[in-house]
Design an enzyme around this catalytic site. Sequence first.
Site, PDB file in Angstrom:
ATOM      1  N   LYS A 275     -34.433  35.560 -69.206  1.00 16.84           N
ATOM      2  CA  LYS A 275     -35.002  35.109 -67.931  1.00 16.84           C
ATOM      3  C   LYS A 275     -35.807  36.253 -67.336  1.00 16.84           C
ATOM      4  O   LYS A 275     -35.346  37.410 -67.329  1.00 16.84           O
ATOM      5  CB  LYS A 275     -33.862  34.717 -67.007  1.00 16.84           C
TER       6      LYS A 275
HETATM    7  C1  R5P Z   1     -29.929  36.147 -58.791  1.00 15.61           C
HETATM    8  O1  R5P Z   1     -29.209  36.835 -58.236  1.00 15.61           O
HETATM    9  C2  R5P Z   1     -29.466  35.096 -59.604  1.00 15.61           C
HETATM   10  O2  R5P Z   1     -29.239  35.515 -60.915  1.00 15.61           O
HETATM   11  C3  R5P Z   1     -30.313  33.860 -59.592  1.00 15.61           C
HETATM   12  O3  R5P Z   1     -29.734  32.998 -60.508  1.00 15.61           O
HETATM   13  C4  R5P Z   1     -31.758  34.027 -59.959  1.00 15.61           C
HETATM   14  O4  R5P Z   1     -32.357  35.045 -59.245  1.00 15.61           O
HETATM   15  C5  R5P Z   1     -32.530  32.727 -59.791  1.00 15.61           C
HETATM   16  O5  R5P Z   1     -32.513  32.315 -58.508  1.00 15.61           O
HETATM   17  P1  R5P Z   1     -33.821  32.322 -57.583  1.00 15.61           P
HETATM   18  O6  R5P Z   1     -34.696  31.224 -58.108  1.00 15.61           O
HETATM   19  O7  R5P Z   1     -33.316  32.054 -56.219  1.00 15.61           O
HETATM   20  O8  R5P Z   1     -34.471  33.659 -57.736  1.00 15.61           O
END
Ligand code: R5P
Length: 304
Positions: free
Chosen positions: A204
């Site tokens: 990711k």
């Molecule tokens: C972050 O702390 C987490 O791993 C979230 O799953 C990730 O950042 C995705 O969330 P967002 O779309 O809010 O950035």
Amino acid sequence: MPEEDHSQASKDYRSEIPQRSERFFLKGSNELDWGMKNRLASIFDPRSGRTVMLAFDHGYFQGPTTGLERIDLDIVPLARWADTLMCTRGILRSTIPPTFRGGVVLRASGGPSILSDDLSNEAIALSMEEAVRLNAAAVAVQVFIGGKNERQTVRNMTRLVDAGNRHGIATLAVTAVGRELTRDARYMRLATRICAELGATYVKTYFVDEGFDTVTAACPVPIVIAGGKKLPEKEALEVAWRAVQQGASGVDMGRNIFQSRDPQAMIQAVRAVVHDGETPEHAFALFEELANRTASPATAPAGA
Ligand code: R5P
């Protein structure tokens, strides 16, 4: 005990047809074992080859984040539109109905909270035995390439990869970018490639405006993008669209869904972009239409 089979004459072996052997649909994943592929097929939809992961693991370091105060009331109703839920084991056990049939990606690293001055000082926070018990499809680990705790977080990842490979559970490496680092394609290429080379099943990362196609091209395993901080809905849909057009295998989106003025409409609009290839304009029109329906539900019939 089964009865003896005397129907030899009617058997049909079709010996002239070679056994079918399909390639697995996911980039770089063909040589994985059956269990791992089966779990990946619960994360990525084999029809589009992509995923809409709904991320709501933010509480693992920042507690009750805006929009996540009541996961039972605000997130559980969104699960029907998510291919995959990304959360902590605490929320999964306490709040997510075990009847959810999609993939579950469990947060597997943690330690420092927002009160700490070094968020990168993470340790492994989940055993693989626990991931198996909770029927996770994958575990997620933060990797801080170029950060103060680079070596430690890479080691967290490789230990999870080794344990996950023993059990057929995928490892999602989350490239975390410290404030001191520049979020550009050069950095993302470096970070995602290192994670893939060291065994991450998928990675990711953040979308970058310039050269994101080079990030996906240089990474031999699937990439999903993090949603990042809340944007106006149309802009968030645009980012998702540009990312999948440039080779991302989907999104792992949190705040841009659960902090939207209509989270149910937003997750459906994101699906339209990711799975149906809808343009951001069409997806935003869908968002508006669905959101308007929620705002002014049809008048109930008299006497109802
Ligand atoms: C972050 O702390 C987490 O791993 C979230 O799953 C990730 O950042 C995705 O969330 P967002 O779309 O809010 O950035």
